[in-house]
Design an enzyme around this catalytic site. Structure first.
Site, PDB file in Angstrom:
ATOM      1  N   GLY A 104       1.277  -0.890  -0.042  1.00  0.00           N
ATOM      2  CA  GLY A 104       0.257  -0.020   0.027  1.00  0.00           C
ATOM      3  C   GLY A 104       1.098   1.325  -0.276  1.00  0.00           C
ATOM      4  O   GLY A 104       1.870   1.552  -0.517  1.00  0.00           O
ATOM      5  N   LEU A 114      -4.115  -5.382  -5.348  1.00  0.00           N
ATOM      6  CA  LEU A 114      -2.541  -4.729  -4.588  1.00  0.00           C
ATOM      7  C   LEU A 114      -1.503  -4.792  -4.271  1.00  0.00           C
ATOM      8  O   LEU A 114      -1.338  -5.613  -3.458  1.00  0.00           O
ATOM      9  CB  LEU A 114      -3.606  -3.575  -3.804  1.00  0.00           C
ATOM     10  N   ASP A 115      -0.786  -4.869  -5.306  1.00  0.00           N
ATOM     11  CA  ASP A 115       0.774  -5.074  -4.786  1.00  0.00           C
ATOM     12  C   ASP A 115       0.246  -6.842  -5.028  1.00  0.00           C
ATOM     13  O   ASP A 115       1.470  -7.327  -3.463  1.00  0.00           O
ATOM     14  CB  ASP A 115       0.955  -4.319  -3.038  1.00  0.00           C
ATOM     15  N   ALA A 116      -0.408  -7.355  -4.873  1.00  0.00           N
ATOM     16  CA  ALA A 116      -0.046  -8.926  -4.396  1.00  0.00           C
ATOM     17  C   ALA A 116       0.043  -9.787  -6.203  1.00  0.00           C
ATOM     18  O   ALA A 116      -0.130 -11.019  -5.780  1.00  0.00           O
ATOM     19  CB  ALA A 116      -1.157  -9.519  -3.952  1.00  0.00           C
TER      20      ALA A 116
END
EC number: 3.5.1.10
Lengths: 284, 284, 284, 284
Positions: free
Chosen positions: D201, D227-229
């Site tokens: 995040g 997100l960001d994964a």
């Protein structure tokens, strides 16, 4: 608010820190950073100190004179005081390789380096378009065996005209003359594309490949008359393997060279470097 | 020759360094190391200082009292003074993994750690032969749900009996009770087998494998009541790739764990660590 | 289930991979690992291959003969086939430093190394207690100028008697004789305490300190007749600064030496190393 | 001389390598690189292979069809074949940070990346001068809550118009819509300024500072809806200490972000990446 940075060294003896911190306090300064080191072999005391002064206008000359006539005398110090107000001037010398030049200019334009670059100088014309696109004056000073003395005279003239404080050799492929070195002692920063002292001289990636090392490196150092033997400012390394060709080493090395040279420039700019006995102290 | 190490912090204000260095000078001490840090967010000044005193016998109590009644009062300092004469006592807690135990005991026997290990404690018997071969007392204190309170009482009894100064959890696989933590605040060093705060809790190598990270790590921290959330002392990492199985990660991680834990122990032993706000300052 | 590891090299030419993979398939093997490399300068093709065979009993001699009479001939291969069933025998040579010895023996006892250590040999008696505590035979073979030939004869006798496959010099401080080297070509693993080729010879940490490098290293290599110039198996480095004395470099270097030597031993044990032209290929 | 790169995976079974290498040999190709991996948990076989063909003109379509109708069927392969002749098109999305942009453009102009950059797109105008100085078209597509759908439509239109193959988010500060992600699966490369999965995040450097980590990192990954994964392509780290402020972490992190993103782009460009199960395999 005014800020000074003091770098000093002298023979090690009792009471230096107390004396200097008293001096700062008496002059209404507040020490915001202090770091010291003692070279036990040579018995030398080194100190780096940052101090803030709450006066509107700091009378730097007065402070320097007071320091000189008291502590410098008492402890036989070698010393230098810098203020953050003066922005240093850095000249870039390049030849044909562009990666370090791009890297430095990107950082410069981003505002990452508190420096002014008055000009880029090269013995070739290849990188002129880069200088142009970044709006920085470019001087072409070719160097041949016959023209070497005139080239050096021209270099010195440009450096003086632009009041250059220090020089960065961003893969500049010419030997710097003793005269230029003596005018800029510990003020010429070179990037060598090996983990010095391994692979001194030309073609270090070729030598590294031939020796079969598992790690390559890059080294930034101040230029002295001994080739690739000046005080080391910064080094870094990267892992390689048998699968990588000489060209791969060169490509991988470019990133090392960029980072190592940029860090060396920052250490120098931030007054974090002291040189003694052909070695550097870097005060983080 | 006597040597002390002073660790202190207080609200940031002018003149602390001058005051402390004067105090040392007035007591015939010579500062051989000084490092400071200011936490600008919290406005806290931290300092670590080593000083030598040329007296044959240093009256440490007198020095401490003098410091307390003057500077500690003046600046509202939190402080601690250590002398190099006292050798700390370190208890080792282990379970079944032997790599960190072998590593610490090898360093101990080599004279690398200036510490005394009065005993090794384990909830299992597996590692007793190692303790025996290194001639260190081994206590077997099994822990089950039902026996937990008695086990903790036994642990505390042993720690007190042996006057233990700090505890190292060398892959000890039990939760430490709040009571034990409160008796040894910032004095229980754990090694967690991940790059915290990634992969808190059990089986971090399995989680790392599942997430497909390209780098694994290990983290040594002081134990607090929040699991794996205490102040980080030391971390290190190693590169991995898709070719490595979970078992490969575990094997590679063992070397990380050994080095990271050993370095954390050394920092703690050498009084290089200050804890503030659940973070550490490590004075190199 | 039986597993073999094949290492081979020959002049580069079309169809090698197809030919070898067909050979394996025809012999009911299943390739579970294949990696290859072409040295474009020398035009040599290298391959490492692991294959499983579903037969209860693998007739290794038959397989080897079939390979020899067909592909080896056709491509003029240099080759070697290993099975996982045979546990290699590794002799340890030490002098007075104990850190690498402790590290290797800890790994050995943990079951990290698939090897048998028949004995530890030293020119001094200092480390005998360590050998004893790990229950490994210890031979004291002193070496002086006068007794060198007899000492070497004794070494060779012990190596033959114990059917030793390879030798690890865990900080053994004597020059290995050409005779012993020729009996164990690329089978004597040394750890040198510098980032070779920088600081060849004795006292590399002193030289590193004097040169003011910002990074120190350790190098594990096969022993050849040229001192510290054999094929490099593994290297690693650590960052240092001006604050670190020679003793600090030596202490920091110990951890490097341990890790680098352990990794070199593992590469060798797992048949991941090929040597060509005084360089190694390490197949990860 | 023509060169192809084959990436494939299928359920693991005997004889795949033999079958593929025979196929290449029968089509007069010469394998110059082969690497394979077996995911033992999922029982999947992966292979990357480069082959040269000595014909003047390679009938790629014929080769692909032959491969499809034989081996692809036989082994139920997922596969892709690339030729080196086609230069991919890469779009750059940026916001206000310029360091990754400068870095990529410097490499691009140096010829380090075998790619074409048809345009730079930004939701702000700040970086337009950089695009101009490098002579690359710049599109300003502002994104607000209300205009988000139109902005996305505009983005997709530009991507199609310029036949973009993959997208690099060089610190682009907007969430990518599911629609765009589904059009470019595993073809949108992001750089996240932390060592994922730590500090997902916004403001990861602030979180890292607060947690007191001793090492910071950067992660490049393919963008997925989480997100960001997404699958991690590349990561790198740098050591920090308590002396460094959040701004220092941000400054140090910039160099990490540049290097990590550049390496991820190179892996992608050189067809070294396979994605499976939300993880990447990187064939070096």
């Amino acid at each position: 608010m005014n800020k000074i940075t003091l770098l000093m060294h002298c023979n090690d003896q009792s009471g230096i820190i107390a004396a200097v911190s008293n001096f700062i306090a008496e002059n209404n300064g507040n020490i915001i950073y202090i770091d010291q080191h003692v070279d036990r072999e040579q018995n030398i005391f080194f100190m780096r100190l940052e101090s803030e002064f709450e006066t509107d206008v700091l009378d730097l000359e007065h402070l320097k004179n007071a320091f000189k006539s008291t502590l410098v005398k008492q402890f036989s110090m070698k010393w230098r005081i810098y203020t953050s107000e003066v922005q240093p001037k850095m000249a870039l010398f390049v030849s044909k390789y562009d990666h370090c030049l791009y890297d430095i200019l990107g950082r410069y334009k981003s505002g990452e380096l508190n420096v002014h670059i008055p000009f880029i100088l090269s013995n070739h014309l290849d990188l002129k378009p880069i200088a142009d696109s970044f709006n920085i004056p470019f001087y072409h000073v070719p160097v041949t065996k016959d023209t070497k003395p005139e080239a050096e005279a021209k270099q010195l003239e440009l450096l003086k005209e632009h009041k250059v404080n220090f020089i960065v050799l961003a893969r500049y492929m010419q030997i710097i003359s003793p005269k230029l070195i003596s005018e800029y002692p510990n003020k010429i920063i070179n990037i060598h594309h090996s983990f010095l002292p391994a692979f001194v001289g030309a073609k270090p990636y070729h030598s590294a490949y031939k020796r079969g090392v598992k790690i390559i490196g890059a080294t930034s150092h101040y230029v002295t008359e001994d080739l690739d033997a000046g005080p080391i400012i910064e080094q870094d390394v990267a892992r390689v393997s048998h699968t990588q060709s000489i060209d791969d080493l060169i490509a991988k090395g470019r990133d090392l060279e960029k980072i190592v040279l940029a860090n060396a420039i920052k250490h120098h700019l931030n007054r974090k470097v002291m040189v003694f006995n052909n070695k550097t102290l870097i005060f983080y």
